[in-house]
Design a protein around this motif. Structure first.
Motif, mmCIF file in Angstrom:
data_model
loop_
_atom_site.group_PDB
_atom_site.id
_atom_site.type_symbol
_atom_site.label_atom_id
_atom_site.label_comp_id
_atom_site.label_asym_id
_atom_site.label_seq_id
_atom_site.Cartn_x
_atom_site.Cartn_y
_atom_site.Cartn_z
ATOM 1 N N ILE A 27 0.742 -1.369 -0.171
ATOM 2 C CA ILE A 27 0.058 0.157 -0.033
ATOM 3 C C ILE A 27 1.074 1.166 0.115
ATOM 4 O O ILE A 27 0.534 2.139 -0.894
ATOM 5 C CB ILE A 27 -0.954 0.015 0.873
ATOM 6 C CG1 ILE A 27 -1.935 -1.205 0.879
ATOM 7 C CG2 ILE A 27 -1.676 1.375 1.352
ATOM 8 C CD1 ILE A 27 -2.732 -1.347 2.362
ATOM 9 N N LEU A 28 2.046 1.396 0.650
ATOM 10 C CA LEU A 28 2.782 2.480 0.837
ATOM 11 C C LEU A 28 3.690 2.453 -0.536
ATOM 12 O O LEU A 28 3.486 3.885 -0.901
ATOM 13 C CB LEU A 28 3.775 2.197 1.977
ATOM 14 C CG LEU A 28 3.266 2.339 3.371
ATOM 15 C CD1 LEU A 28 4.447 1.847 4.544
ATOM 16 C CD2 LEU A 28 2.924 3.592 3.870
ATOM 17 N N ASP A 29 3.965 1.672 -1.146
ATOM 18 C CA ASP A 29 4.807 1.430 -2.371
ATOM 19 C C ASP A 29 3.776 2.191 -3.405
ATOM 20 O O ASP A 29 4.263 3.085 -4.271
ATOM 21 C CB ASP A 29 5.218 0.380 -2.689
ATOM 22 C CG ASP A 29 6.593 -0.059 -1.826
ATOM 23 O OD1 ASP A 29 6.894 0.710 -1.250
ATOM 24 O OD2 ASP A 29 6.850 -1.202 -1.892
ATOM 25 N N ALA A 30 2.480 1.708 -3.593
ATOM 26 C CA ALA A 30 1.762 2.058 -4.472
ATOM 27 C C ALA A 30 0.993 3.574 -4.156
ATOM 28 O O ALA A 30 0.984 4.238 -5.206
ATOM 29 C CB ALA A 30 0.400 1.007 -4.391
ATOM 30 N N LEU A 34 1.625 6.614 -6.976
ATOM 31 C CA LEU A 34 0.401 7.290 -7.451
ATOM 32 C C LEU A 34 0.532 8.818 -7.074
ATOM 33 O O LEU A 34 0.292 9.746 -7.771
ATOM 34 C CB LEU A 34 -0.655 6.812 -6.684
ATOM 35 C CG LEU A 34 -1.274 5.543 -7.469
ATOM 36 C CD1 LEU A 34 -2.371 4.688 -6.557
ATOM 37 C CD2 LEU A 34 -1.666 5.698 -8.948
ATOM 38 N N PHE A 35 0.998 8.913 -5.638
ATOM 39 C CA PHE A 35 1.362 10.559 -5.343
ATOM 40 C C PHE A 35 2.165 11.318 -6.314
ATOM 41 O O PHE A 35 2.139 12.394 -6.615
ATOM 42 C CB PHE A 35 1.936 10.513 -4.004
ATOM 43 C CG PHE A 35 1.103 10.189 -2.903
ATOM 44 C CD1 PHE A 35 -0.483 10.038 -2.961
ATOM 45 C CD2 PHE A 35 1.331 9.846 -1.517
ATOM 46 C CE1 PHE A 35 -1.279 9.678 -2.135
ATOM 47 C CE2 PHE A 35 0.386 9.218 -0.557
ATOM 48 C CZ PHE A 35 -0.781 9.295 -1.089
ATOM 49 N N GLY A 36 3.367 10.469 -6.765
ATOM 50 C CA GLY A 36 4.221 11.246 -7.916
ATOM 51 C C GLY A 36 3.677 11.284 -9.183
ATOM 52 O O GLY A 36 3.978 12.112 -9.833
ATOM 53 N N GLU A 37 2.818 10.204 -9.577
ATOM 54 C CA GLU A 37 2.304 10.598 -10.963
ATOM 55 C C GLU A 37 1.007 11.311 -10.981
ATOM 56 O O GLU A 37 0.794 12.286 -11.943
ATOM 57 C CB GLU A 37 1.765 9.078 -11.324
ATOM 58 C CG GLU A 37 2.661 7.774 -11.332
ATOM 59 C CD GLU A 37 2.183 6.481 -11.455
ATOM 60 O OE1 GLU A 37 0.809 6.431 -11.519
ATOM 61 O OE2 GLU A 37 2.964 5.488 -11.347
ATOM 62 N N ALA A 42 -5.010 14.457 -6.025
ATOM 63 C CA ALA A 42 -5.654 13.590 -7.062
ATOM 64 C C ALA A 42 -5.740 12.308 -6.909
ATOM 65 O O ALA A 42 -6.515 11.524 -7.737
ATOM 66 C CB ALA A 42 -5.272 14.253 -8.552
ATOM 67 N N THR A 43 -5.175 11.866 -6.014
ATOM 68 C CA THR A 43 -4.779 10.333 -5.646
ATOM 69 C C THR A 43 -5.972 9.824 -4.431
ATOM 70 O O THR A 43 -6.193 10.489 -3.429
ATOM 71 C CB THR A 43 -3.655 9.798 -5.101
ATOM 72 O OG1 THR A 43 -2.627 10.337 -6.282
ATOM 73 C CG2 THR A 43 -3.440 8.310 -4.854
ATOM 74 N N ALA A 47 -8.097 4.430 -5.770
ATOM 75 C CA ALA A 47 -7.003 4.150 -6.636
ATOM 76 C C ALA A 47 -5.689 3.424 -6.214
ATOM 77 O O ALA A 47 -5.061 2.846 -6.851
ATOM 78 C CB ALA A 47 -6.512 5.657 -7.053
ATOM 79 N N ILE A 48 -5.506 3.768 -4.740
ATOM 80 C CA ILE A 48 -4.377 3.040 -4.150
ATOM 81 C C ILE A 48 -4.571 1.511 -4.070
ATOM 82 O O ILE A 48 -3.826 0.770 -4.581
ATOM 83 C CB ILE A 48 -3.852 3.552 -2.734
ATOM 84 C CG1 ILE A 48 -3.505 5.040 -2.938
ATOM 85 C CG2 ILE A 48 -3.034 2.953 -1.965
ATOM 86 C CD1 ILE A 48 -3.421 5.977 -1.572
ATOM 87 N N ALA A 49 -5.884 1.298 -3.498
ATOM 88 C CA ALA A 49 -6.484 -0.043 -3.481
ATOM 89 C C ALA A 49 -6.342 -0.800 -4.713
ATOM 90 O O ALA A 49 -5.733 -2.132 -4.683
ATOM 91 C CB ALA A 49 -7.739 -0.201 -2.846
ATOM 92 N N ASP A 50 -6.618 -0.230 -5.797
ATOM 93 C CA ASP A 50 -6.911 -0.810 -7.146
ATOM 94 C C ASP A 50 -5.463 -1.190 -7.567
ATOM 95 O O ASP A 50 -5.132 -2.233 -8.234
ATOM 96 C CB ASP A 50 -7.509 0.096 -8.111
ATOM 97 C CG ASP A 50 -8.930 0.173 -7.953
ATOM 98 O OD1 ASP A 50 -9.645 -0.773 -7.179
ATOM 99 O OD2 ASP A 50 -9.586 1.228 -8.587
ATOM 100 N N ARG A 51 -4.510 -0.136 -7.213
ATOM 101 C CA ARG A 51 -2.972 -0.465 -7.619
ATOM 102 C C ARG A 51 -2.553 -1.640 -7.021
ATOM 103 O O ARG A 51 -1.628 -2.425 -7.809
ATOM 104 C CB ARG A 51 -2.201 0.787 -7.347
ATOM 105 C CG ARG A 51 -0.441 0.686 -7.813
ATOM 106 C CD ARG A 51 -0.474 0.671 -9.198
ATOM 107 N NE ARG A 51 -0.772 1.848 -9.909
ATOM 108 C CZ ARG A 51 0.096 2.899 -10.323
ATOM 109 N NH1 ARG A 51 1.423 2.848 -9.763
ATOM 110 N NH2 ARG A 51 -0.491 3.979 -11.084
#
Length: 222
Positions: A27-30, A34-37, A42-43, A47-51
């Motif tokens: 979860i942390l890595d995803a 996403l925060f970077g992208e 906007a995250t 979206a994190i869970a889906d990743r």
């Protein structure tokens, strides 16, 4: 940090990535990616869970929300270094060696986590009161760099210790933008020493002293 560290998540919507990482670390890595992208605002947690490949509800077994995820990522980029600062300074024979050891450890701390986290330090959300714990810890780390610069700069030097300390910390935090070359941490440390006027044998002696200080604390370092 999160009070949900010991919780057991619900079943995944798909298998893990096979890396052996815990669901919490995934979860942390995803989230970091996403925060970077897309940026923090906007995250969404969905979206994190889906990743990761888990249900959104399962994410909440590990973290109370997006703020808690970001705080843990930010803290992981400063706390490991801050936790060993006093020991490093005590083990180093002089301020120059202490600075070298500090920079090498600090670079390693940043490289051990998601590389884009330092870019979030200036995000508007991180200036909110809920992230004050992280900002205070980063101020404490900055103060160490400034103290060492103050000890190393000669009297009357045109650059203040505050500016020199900030410069060294920013050199460390830019490692995510540099090519991952062998010995990168040592090169950044020598750059910081050079910025404070230590070159040649003085810098080499500081590097040797810094290496000895770190080797004596190997069990406490990453």
């Amino acid at each position: 940090m999160s009070s949900g560290a010991g919780r057991v998540g619900r079943p995944r919507t798909r298998a893990g990535d096979g890396s052996g990482r815990s669901a919490r670390q995934e979860i942390l890595d995803a989230a970091a990616a996403l925060f970077g992208e897309s940026g923090y605002a906007a995250t969404s947690t969905r979206a994190i869970a889906d990743r990761v490949g888990i249900r959104q509800a399962s994410l909440y077994y590990h973290f109370a929300g997006k703020d808690e995820i970001l705080l843990e990522l930010l803290e992981a980029s400063v706390r490991p270094t801050l936790d060993v600062v006093d020991a490093l300074r005590s083990a180093a024979p002089d301020p120059a060696a202490a600075l070298h050891a500090l920079v090498v450890v600090d670079v390693a701390t940043l490289l051990a986590g998601p590389l884009g986290i330092a870019a979030l330090y200036v995000a508007p959300e991180v200036q909110q009161p809920r992230f004050e714990e992280f900002r205070e810890h980063r101020r404490q780390l900055l103060a160490v760099y400034c103290d060492l610069a103050r000890e190393l700069l000669p009297a009357g030097h045109p650059v203040s210790a505050e500016v020199a300390g900030h410069a060294c910390l920013h050199l460390v935090e830019m490692v995510a933008t540099l090519p991952p070359t062998p010995g990168l941490a040592e090169q950044v440390a020598l750059t910081c020493l050079g910025a404070l006027g230590l070159h040649g044998e003085r810098a080499a002696a500081a590097a040797r002293g810094g290496d000895r200080a770190r080797s004596g604390l190997a069990g406490s370092l990453r």
